[in-house]
Scaffold this motif. Structure first.
Motif, PDB file in Angstrom:
ATOM      1  N   THR A 129     -60.132   7.977 -25.519  1.00 43.16           N
ATOM      2  CA  THR A 129     -61.467   7.751 -26.104  1.00 43.16           C
ATOM      3  C   THR A 129     -61.773   6.260 -26.202  1.00 43.16           C
ATOM      4  O   THR A 129     -62.855   5.800 -25.818  1.00 43.16           O
ATOM      5  CB  THR A 129     -61.536   8.374 -27.519  1.00 43.16           C
ATOM      6  OG1 THR A 129     -61.339   9.779 -27.408  1.00 43.16           O
ATOM      7  CG2 THR A 129     -62.871   8.094 -28.194  1.00 43.16           C
ATOM      8  N   GLY A 154     -56.750   7.000 -36.150  1.00 45.47           N
ATOM      9  CA  GLY A 154     -56.298   7.323 -34.793  1.00 45.47           C
ATOM     10  C   GLY A 154     -57.049   6.546 -33.721  1.00 45.47           C
ATOM     11  O   GLY A 154     -56.461   5.698 -33.024  1.00 45.47           O
ATOM     12  N   VAL A 155     -58.347   6.810 -33.565  1.00 50.75           N
ATOM     13  CA  VAL A 155     -59.075   6.131 -32.489  1.00 50.75           C
ATOM     14  C   VAL A 155     -59.269   4.651 -32.798  1.00 50.75           C
ATOM     15  O   VAL A 155     -59.298   3.817 -31.893  1.00 50.75           O
ATOM     16  CB  VAL A 155     -60.444   6.815 -32.183  1.00 50.75           C
ATOM     17  CG1 VAL A 155     -60.255   8.210 -31.602  1.00 50.75           C
ATOM     18  CG2 VAL A 155     -61.358   6.832 -33.389  1.00 50.75           C
ATOM     19  N   SER A 175     -59.883   0.482 -45.123  1.00 52.19           N
ATOM     20  CA  SER A 175     -59.997   0.593 -46.579  1.00 52.19           C
ATOM     21  C   SER A 175     -58.720   0.304 -47.349  1.00 52.19           C
ATOM     22  O   SER A 175     -58.715   0.456 -48.569  1.00 52.19           O
ATOM     23  CB  SER A 175     -60.483   2.000 -46.939  1.00 52.19           C
ATOM     24  OG  SER A 175     -59.455   2.937 -46.637  1.00 52.19           O
ATOM     25  N   LYS A 179     -53.410   0.110 -43.905  1.00 48.93           N
ATOM     26  CA  LYS A 179     -54.113   0.320 -42.625  1.00 48.93           C
ATOM     27  C   LYS A 179     -54.364  -1.014 -41.919  1.00 48.93           C
ATOM     28  O   LYS A 179     -54.233  -1.120 -40.697  1.00 48.93           O
ATOM     29  CB  LYS A 179     -55.439   1.051 -42.872  1.00 48.93           C
ATOM     30  CG  LYS A 179     -55.241   2.516 -43.264  1.00 48.93           C
ATOM     31  CD  LYS A 179     -56.563   3.205 -43.538  1.00 48.93           C
ATOM     32  CE  LYS A 179     -56.324   4.669 -43.876  1.00 48.93           C
ATOM     33  NZ  LYS A 179     -57.551   5.385 -44.241  1.00 48.93           N
ATOM     34  N   TYR A 194     -62.845  -3.311 -46.330  1.00 44.40           N
ATOM     35  CA  TYR A 194     -64.218  -3.007 -46.765  1.00 44.40           C
ATOM     36  C   TYR A 194     -64.278  -2.181 -48.047  1.00 44.40           C
ATOM     37  O   TYR A 194     -65.367  -1.872 -48.523  1.00 44.40           O
ATOM     38  CB  TYR A 194     -65.085  -2.436 -45.640  1.00 44.40           C
ATOM     39  CG  TYR A 194     -64.581  -1.249 -44.844  1.00 44.40           C
ATOM     40  CD1 TYR A 194     -63.885  -0.193 -45.415  1.00 44.40           C
ATOM     41  CD2 TYR A 194     -64.880  -1.164 -43.478  1.00 44.40           C
ATOM     42  CE1 TYR A 194     -63.461   0.883 -44.659  1.00 44.40           C
ATOM     43  CE2 TYR A 194     -64.459  -0.084 -42.707  1.00 44.40           C
ATOM     44  CZ  TYR A 194     -63.751   0.934 -43.314  1.00 44.40           C
ATOM     45  OH  TYR A 194     -63.343   2.012 -42.567  1.00 44.40           O
ATOM     46  N   PRO A 218     -66.135   4.844 -35.555  1.00 42.39           N
ATOM     47  CA  PRO A 218     -65.778   6.263 -35.629  1.00 42.39           C
ATOM     48  C   PRO A 218     -65.995   6.828 -37.034  1.00 42.39           C
ATOM     49  O   PRO A 218     -65.608   7.951 -37.304  1.00 42.39           O
ATOM     50  CB  PRO A 218     -64.270   6.240 -35.308  1.00 42.39           C
ATOM     51  CG  PRO A 218     -63.797   4.911 -35.812  1.00 42.39           C
ATOM     52  CD  PRO A 218     -64.968   3.971 -35.849  1.00 42.39           C
ATOM     53  N   VAL A 240     -69.005   6.551 -32.119  1.00 45.60           N
ATOM     54  CA  VAL A 240     -67.815   7.309 -31.715  1.00 45.60           C
ATOM     55  C   VAL A 240     -67.606   8.542 -32.585  1.00 45.60           C
ATOM     56  O   VAL A 240     -67.163   9.591 -32.107  1.00 45.60           O
ATOM     57  CB  VAL A 240     -66.559   6.397 -31.766  1.00 45.60           C
ATOM     58  CG1 VAL A 240     -65.311   7.154 -31.324  1.00 45.60           C
ATOM     59  CG2 VAL A 240     -66.756   5.168 -30.883  1.00 45.60           C
ATOM     60  N   ALA A 243     -66.494  10.250 -39.326  1.00 41.51           N
ATOM     61  CA  ALA A 243     -65.408  10.713 -40.204  1.00 41.51           C
ATOM     62  C   ALA A 243     -65.854  10.743 -41.663  1.00 41.51           C
ATOM     63  O   ALA A 243     -65.365  11.558 -42.445  1.00 41.51           O
ATOM     64  CB  ALA A 243     -64.181   9.813 -40.031  1.00 41.51           C
ATOM     65  N   VAL A 265     -70.575   7.733 -27.254  1.00 39.82           N
ATOM     66  CA  VAL A 265     -69.263   7.918 -26.609  1.00 39.82           C
ATOM     67  C   VAL A 265     -68.835   9.362 -26.835  1.00 39.82           C
ATOM     68  O   VAL A 265     -68.791   9.810 -27.980  1.00 39.82           O
ATOM     69  CB  VAL A 265     -68.204   6.982 -27.251  1.00 39.82           C
ATOM     70  CG1 VAL A 265     -66.831   7.230 -26.639  1.00 39.82           C
ATOM     71  CG2 VAL A 265     -68.614   5.522 -27.113  1.00 39.82           C
ATOM     72  N   TRP A 267     -65.782  11.492 -25.285  1.00 40.48           N
ATOM     73  CA  TRP A 267     -64.683  11.498 -24.318  1.00 40.48           C
ATOM     74  C   TRP A 267     -64.513  12.872 -23.657  1.00 40.48           C
ATOM     75  O   TRP A 267     -64.338  12.957 -22.439  1.00 40.48           O
ATOM     76  CB  TRP A 267     -63.378  11.063 -25.006  1.00 40.48           C
ATOM     77  CG  TRP A 267     -62.224  10.999 -24.052  1.00 40.48           C
ATOM     78  CD1 TRP A 267     -62.038  10.068 -23.076  1.00 40.48           C
ATOM     79  CD2 TRP A 267     -61.126  11.901 -23.982  1.00 40.48           C
ATOM     80  NE1 TRP A 267     -60.871  10.341 -22.389  1.00 40.48           N
ATOM     81  CE2 TRP A 267     -60.290  11.454 -22.932  1.00 40.48           C
ATOM     82  CE3 TRP A 267     -60.752  13.043 -24.706  1.00 40.48           C
ATOM     83  CZ2 TRP A 267     -59.121  12.106 -22.576  1.00 40.48           C
ATOM     84  CZ3 TRP A 267     -59.580  13.684 -24.362  1.00 40.48           C
ATOM     85  CH2 TRP A 267     -58.770  13.227 -23.304  1.00 40.48           C
ATOM     86  N   ARG A 317     -58.149  10.861 -45.796  1.00 37.38           N
ATOM     87  CA  ARG A 317     -58.215   9.439 -45.444  1.00 37.38           C
ATOM     88  C   ARG A 317     -56.860   8.751 -45.581  1.00 37.38           C
ATOM     89  O   ARG A 317     -56.791   7.541 -45.720  1.00 37.38           O
ATOM     90  CB  ARG A 317     -59.221   8.769 -46.393  1.00 37.38           C
ATOM     91  CG  ARG A 317     -60.189   7.843 -45.746  1.00 37.38           C
ATOM     92  CD  ARG A 317     -61.289   7.514 -46.703  1.00 37.38           C
ATOM     93  NE  ARG A 317     -61.817   6.183 -46.467  1.00 37.38           N
ATOM     94  CZ  ARG A 317     -62.873   5.681 -47.094  1.00 37.38           C
ATOM     95  NH1 ARG A 317     -63.511   6.425 -47.977  1.00 37.38           N
ATOM     96  NH2 ARG A 317     -63.295   4.462 -46.827  1.00 37.38           N
TER      97      ARG A 317
END
Ligand SMILES: NC(=O)c1ccc[n+]([C@@H]2O[C@H](COP(=O)([O-])OP(=O)(O)OC[C@H]3O[C@@H](n4cnc5c(N)ncnc54)[C@H](OP(=O)(O)O)[C@@H]3O)[C@@H](O)[C@H]2O)c1
Length: 331
Positions: A129, A154-155, A175, A179, A194, A218, A240, A243, A265, A267, A317
């Motif tokens: 993707t 993931g993406v 967040s 991560k 953020y 995404p 994308v 979520a 997008v 995929w 999340r």
């Protein structure tokens, strides 16, 4: 064989572990003993009945996997029992055995290690993707600046790593410190938390007020507007996924003022409509994987019986990089 089964739309906790007969491949299918099933957002949406494609009940979720072929359909010539493969399917992978269309199977070298089989079975969808998004849709050029939202997921994490390989300056936004650390480890040049920092102000500071060339989004929800306002002249905003749940409705005057483009997008549809270009992308991704130039992160592994917990973690999340289910381990 054991499988996680969905008998009615609902939360992951409504899924059940059941004993089922081994499926028999149709002429164009193969039967795979599933070693790894990747956990992807569409799996959770499908169980909830919120995905665009709704399988008939009962079904097992899981659209991405790797394992060994156990049996092939009567028309399959290029694959045989024992072959190690990656498979892409709409559903069925949260099970010890899964049917896959032979045309949706990528053969792996015979000597592929268990570790490589695990990685191969959990990176195609996210990296596929993000490569399609940045290379084919945004037509990213080396030296441009890329903002990735949800950069620890993931993406998102795949976009960070591919962005660096394409020569981009990558700003990762997410967040949590965990991560953002994962994004840094895969090459992000700058990070924005953020949940604590003002997205727009930080982008202004990091780009000297010029804005970013490409946004990879995404997430949707509340961050889309400040991210779109942070796009520079002739930028591209990649749509994308959503979520966060909410599909934003951006003001079109922003596109006019910035001479920029909103770019969709998708995929799965790209794979269906442009198989030759997708095959090129897959070749590139597998060569990067074999050359150790990409490092897909699997942060947690779940035995089959705990697949519902994996989906809950994704929806909550909590996932960093990829979560995977190991169907041959029961609990
Ligand atoms: N267009 C395509 O072809 C394509 C292909 C694959 C996936 N997708 C879509 O892309 C999105 C992300 O997929 P993924 O596999 O990367 O998922 P993921 O690993 O769960 O990442 C999604 C990220 O979104 C952020 N987020 C914000 N609010 C959220 C909420 N309420 N619930 C869950 N996550 C939230 C989280 O990051 P923070 O906590 O840092 O905000 C999370 O890390 C999904 O909507 C999926 O359907 C689209």
């Amino acid at each position: 064989m054991k499988a996680i089964v969905c008998e009615a739309w609902g939360p992951p906790s409504s899924l059940q572990l059941q004993d089922l007969p081994s499926p028999v491949p149709a002429p164009g299918q193969v039967l795979v003993r599933t070693r790894v099933a990747a956990v992807n957002f569409p799996d959770a949406l499908m169980v909830a009945g919120k995905y665009q494609f709704k399988p008939a009940f009962p079904f097992s979720p899981g659209g991405e996997l790797s394992g060994e072929i156990i049996a092939v359909g009567s028309e399959v010539r290029h694959l045989k029992p024992g072959d190690k493969v990656v498979g892409i399917t709409s559903h069925g992978a949260y099970a010890q055995e899964v049917l896959v269309e032979a045309s949706h199977v990528i053969p792996l070298p015979e000597h592929t290690s268990d570790q490589a089989l695990e990685l191969a079975g959990s990176f195609v969808l996210t990296y596929g993707t993000s490569l399609h998004a940045l290379k084919d849709r945004a037509q990213a050029r080396a030296g441009e600046t890329l903002l990735v939202l949800g950069a620890g997921g993931g993406v998102g994490l795949a976009a960070v790593e591919i962005g660096k390989l394409l020569g981009l300056r990558v700003i990762a936004a997410a967040s949590s410190p965990e991560k953002l650390a994962a994004a840094r480890a895969l090459g992000a040049d700058e990070t924005i938390d953020y949940s604590r920092e003002d997205l727009r102000e930080r982008i202004k500071a990091l780009t000297g007020g010029r804005g970013v060339d490409i946004v990879y989004d995404p997430v949707g929800g509340d961050f889309t507007e400040p991210a779109l306002r942070s796009v520079g002249w002739r930028g591209r905003y990649l749509v994308v996924g959503f979520a966060a749940g909410e599909i934003p409705k951006p003001a079109l005057n922003l596109l006019l003022l910035k001479g920029c483009a909103l770019v969709g997008v998708f995929w799965g549809e790209f794979v269906r409509r442009e198989p030759a270009l997708n095959a090129e992308n897959m070749q590139l991704l597998f060569s990067w994987l074999h050359q150790d130039r990409i490092h897909p992160l699997i942060s947690r592994r779940y035995p089959l019986a705990q697949a519902p917990l994996a989906l809950e973690a994704l929806l909550g999340r909590q996932a960093v990089g990829k979560l995977v289910v190991l169907p041959q381990q029961l609990d």
